[in-house]
Motif scaffolding. Structure first.
Motif, short mmCIF file in Angstrom:
data_model
loop_
_atom_site.label_atom_id
_atom_site.label_comp_id
_atom_site.label_asym_id
_atom_site.label_seq_id
_atom_site.Cartn_x
_atom_site.Cartn_y
_atom_site.Cartn_z
N ASP A 260 -31.52 -18.58 64.13
CA ASP A 260 -32.29 -17.38 63.78
C ASP A 260 -31.33 -16.34 63.23
OD1 ASP A 260 -33.92 -15.19 63.57
OD2 ASP A 260 -34.41 -15.04 65.72
N SER A 261 -31.01 -16.46 61.94
CA SER A 261 -30.04 -15.55 61.35
C SER A 261 -30.58 -14.14 61.19
CB SER A 261 -29.56 -16.09 59.99
OG SER A 261 -30.66 -16.22 59.10
N VAL A 262 -31.87 -14.01 60.94
CA VAL A 262 -32.47 -12.68 60.77
C VAL A 262 -32.44 -11.91 62.09
CG1 VAL A 262 -34.58 -11.41 60.21
CG2 VAL A 262 -33.94 -13.42 58.85
N GLY A 263 -32.91 -12.55 63.15
CA GLY A 263 -32.89 -11.90 64.46
C GLY A 263 -31.49 -11.65 64.96
N GLY A 264 -30.60 -12.62 64.71
CA GLY A 264 -29.21 -12.45 65.13
C GLY A 264 -28.53 -11.30 64.44
N THR A 265 -28.78 -11.17 63.13
CA THR A 265 -28.17 -10.08 62.36
C THR A 265 -28.68 -8.72 62.85
OG1 THR A 265 -27.90 -11.48 60.41
CG2 THR A 265 -27.88 -9.10 60.07
N ALA A 266 -29.97 -8.64 63.13
CA ALA A 266 -30.55 -7.38 63.62
C ALA A 266 -29.93 -6.98 64.95
CB ALA A 266 -32.07 -7.51 63.74
N ASP A 267 -29.79 -7.96 65.87
CA ASP A 267 -29.20 -7.65 67.17
C ASP A 267 -27.72 -7.32 67.05
OD1 ASP A 267 -31.50 -7.87 68.63
OD2 ASP A 267 -31.11 -9.89 69.38
N MET A 268 -27.01 -8.01 66.18
CA MET A 268 -25.59 -7.74 66.00
C MET A 268 -25.38 -6.31 65.47
SD MET A 268 -22.59 -9.10 66.39
CE MET A 268 -22.86 -10.88 66.44
N THR A 269 -26.21 -5.92 64.52
CA THR A 269 -26.12 -4.56 63.97
C THR A 269 -26.39 -3.53 65.06
OG1 THR A 269 -26.82 -5.32 61.79
CG2 THR A 269 -27.06 -2.97 62.27
N ALA A 270 -27.41 -3.77 65.89
CA ALA A 270 -27.74 -2.84 66.98
C ALA A 270 -26.58 -2.74 67.96
CB ALA A 270 -29.00 -3.30 67.69
N ALA A 271 -25.95 -3.89 68.27
CA ALA A 271 -24.83 -3.89 69.21
C ALA A 271 -23.67 -3.07 68.68
CB ALA A 271 -24.38 -5.32 69.47
N LYS A 272 -23.32 -3.25 67.43
CA LYS A 272 -22.17 -2.55 66.86
C LYS A 272 -22.47 -1.07 66.62
CE LYS A 272 -19.97 -6.64 64.92
NZ LYS A 272 -19.45 -7.34 63.71
N ASP A 273 -23.73 -0.73 66.39
CA ASP A 273 -24.09 0.68 66.29
C ASP A 273 -23.88 1.39 67.63
OD1 ASP A 273 -24.76 0.50 63.63
OD2 ASP A 273 -26.92 0.32 63.98
N LEU A 274 -24.15 0.67 68.72
CA LEU A 274 -23.98 1.26 70.04
C LEU A 274 -22.52 1.27 70.48
CD1 LEU A 274 -27.04 -0.42 71.80
CD2 LEU A 274 -26.71 2.05 71.52
N GLN A 275 -21.78 0.23 70.09
CA GLN A 275 -20.38 0.09 70.53
C GLN A 275 -19.63 -0.69 69.45
OE1 GLN A 275 -19.96 -1.33 74.55
NE2 GLN A 275 -17.82 -1.88 74.28
N ALA A 276 -18.86 0.02 68.66
CA ALA A 276 -18.21 -0.59 67.50
C ALA A 276 -17.30 -1.75 67.87
CB ALA A 276 -17.44 0.48 66.73
N ALA A 277 -16.63 -1.66 69.01
CA ALA A 277 -15.66 -2.69 69.40
C ALA A 277 -16.24 -3.67 70.42
CB ALA A 277 -14.40 -2.03 69.95
N ILE A 278 -17.55 -3.88 70.37
CA ILE A 278 -18.20 -4.73 71.36
C ILE A 278 -17.66 -6.15 71.35
CG2 ILE A 278 -20.10 -5.24 69.76
CD1 ILE A 278 -20.26 -5.01 73.61
N ALA A 279 -17.21 -6.62 70.22
CA ALA A 279 -16.69 -8.00 70.13
C ALA A 279 -15.50 -8.20 71.05
CB ALA A 279 -16.30 -8.33 68.71
N ASP A 280 -14.73 -7.14 71.32
CA ASP A 280 -13.56 -7.25 72.19
C ASP A 280 -13.96 -7.68 73.60
OD1 ASP A 280 -12.04 -6.43 70.06
OD2 ASP A 280 -11.85 -4.35 70.73
N GLU A 281 -15.11 -7.19 74.10
CA GLU A 281 -15.54 -7.57 75.45
C GLU A 281 -15.88 -9.04 75.51
OE1 GLU A 281 -18.15 -5.21 77.73
OE2 GLU A 281 -17.66 -3.34 76.70
N PHE A 282 -16.49 -9.57 74.47
CA PHE A 282 -16.84 -10.98 74.48
C PHE A 282 -15.62 -11.88 74.24
CE2 PHE A 282 -20.95 -9.24 74.51
CZ PHE A 282 -21.83 -10.23 74.94
N ASP A 283 -14.61 -11.30 73.62
CA ASP A 283 -13.37 -12.04 73.46
C ASP A 283 -12.75 -12.37 74.82
OD1 ASP A 283 -11.18 -13.13 71.89
OD2 ASP A 283 -10.02 -11.41 72.58
N GLN A 284 -12.98 -11.52 75.82
CA GLN A 284 -12.45 -11.76 77.16
C GLN A 284 -13.00 -13.04 77.78
OE1 GLN A 284 -12.42 -8.53 79.99
NE2 GLN A 284 -12.53 -7.00 78.34
N VAL A 285 -14.20 -13.43 77.37
CA VAL A 285 -14.82 -14.64 77.94
C VAL A 285 -14.81 -15.78 76.94
CG1 VAL A 285 -16.23 -13.37 79.56
CG2 VAL A 285 -17.14 -13.82 77.29
N GLY A 286 -14.02 -15.65 75.89
CA GLY A 286 -13.87 -16.72 74.92
C GLY A 286 -14.98 -16.82 73.92
N LEU A 287 -15.73 -15.73 73.73
CA LEU A 287 -16.83 -15.73 72.76
C LEU A 287 -16.62 -14.59 71.77
CD1 LEU A 287 -19.83 -16.24 75.17
CD2 LEU A 287 -18.75 -17.98 73.76
#
Length: 288
Positions: A260-287
């Motif tokens: 689901d690329s459309v839904g995934g893109t929408a959620d990814m945008t919302a996540a980064k709007d709330l927290q720009a460096a959110i990917a760093d937290e998921f990097d801690q768990v290997g994602l």
């Protein structure tokens, strides 16, 4: 109320009695009556009767400290004032007060715990852990200190140490959902996924609106390949708190993995709007 809070409540009661006896041995008169009233009002404010502003508690504790008549009373007032400064984000002044409280009464575990949290807020890992070590040494049933130390170990990726502290907190208070939720997160990180799931389920039994436990359980589902269950948990967490960047990000990853690329893109945008460096937290768990 945990045992340290019950002890603190007793201490506050004893402090009230002490101050009352202190003022009652003075000569009577209108001015003396007013003085007694002012002291008791300051005591109540120092003990946190009015939570509308940290400044109110600071003023009350300062009045008690300025009496300069009893070290035990002053030790409690310094600790309470330090707590008020910490609520303001003034961690340097808070630590000064916690230090003074410890100097006056080095056997009280509470200012060690509070100082540890203040050091952590300032980014001081070693000093924070040292203070919390002393808190649990003085009071081995101090649930809150174990939870605080676990959070610090978790923040600095010392997951084995965090798990041990969560173990201790759960033994001391098995009805406290944050202990189960915290250990769930640690177990997800270190790959103990079934045990993590059990911990999060327990946390949610105790507190069904625990959004953090839902996030961690969703992550366990994701790592186990249970994408629909992960999406469901992330969606429920977002209903409870629409500002959870981690839940948007995790749900995005699950949707992408489902195609689901459309839904995934929408959620990814919302996540980064709330927290720009959110990917760093998921990097801690290997994602990512």
């Amino acid at each position: 109320m945990d045992s340290i809070e019950r002890a603190a409540s007793v201490t506050r009661g004893l402090l009230s009695i002490f101050v009352l006896l202190l003022v009652l041995d003075k000569p009577s008169g209108a001015q003396e009556t007013e003085r007694k009233t002012n002291i008791l009002e300051s005591l109540a404010l120092c003990n946190g009767i009015d939570r509308s502003s940290p400044e109110i508690q600071i003023d009350g504790c300062t009045a008690i400290i300025n009496l300069g008549q009893h070290s035990t009373a002053a030790a409690i007032a310094y600790n309470n004032r330090g707590d008020a400064y910490a609520k303001k984000g003034d961690y340097d002044r808070a630590i000064i007060d916690f230090d003074q409280s410890i100097k006056l009464n080095p056997t009280n575990a509470k200012p060690y715990n509070n100082r540890g949290v203040a050091y952590f807020k300032k980014g001081g890992y070693i000093l924070a852990i040292e203070s919390l070590d002393q808190a649990v040494k003085l009071f081995p049933q101090y649930t809150k200190a174990f939870l605080n130390r676990a959070e610090i170990h978790q923040k600095y990726r010392h997951h084995d140490l965090a798990a041990k502290d969560y173990d201790a907190a759960i033994r001391l208070d098995p009805a406290l959902n944050v202990g189960w939720s915290g250990r769930c997160w640690v177990r997800v990180v270190i790959g103990q996924l079934q045990a993590a799931m059990e911990d999060c389920n327990k946390a949610l039994q105790l507190e069904p609106s625990d959004a953090a436990a839902l996030e961690w359980r969703a992550l366990a589902h994701f790592k186990m390949g249970q994408l629909e269950a992960a999406i469901d948990d992330y969606s429920f967490a977002l209903k409870l708190d629409p500002t959870l960047a981690r839940a948007f990000y995790g749900r995005a990853l699950a949707k992408f993995k489902k195609g689901d690329s459309v839904g995934g893109t929408a959620d990814m945008t919302a996540a980064k709007d709330l927290q720009a460096a959110i990917a760093d937290e998921f990097d801690q768990v290997g994602l990512q």
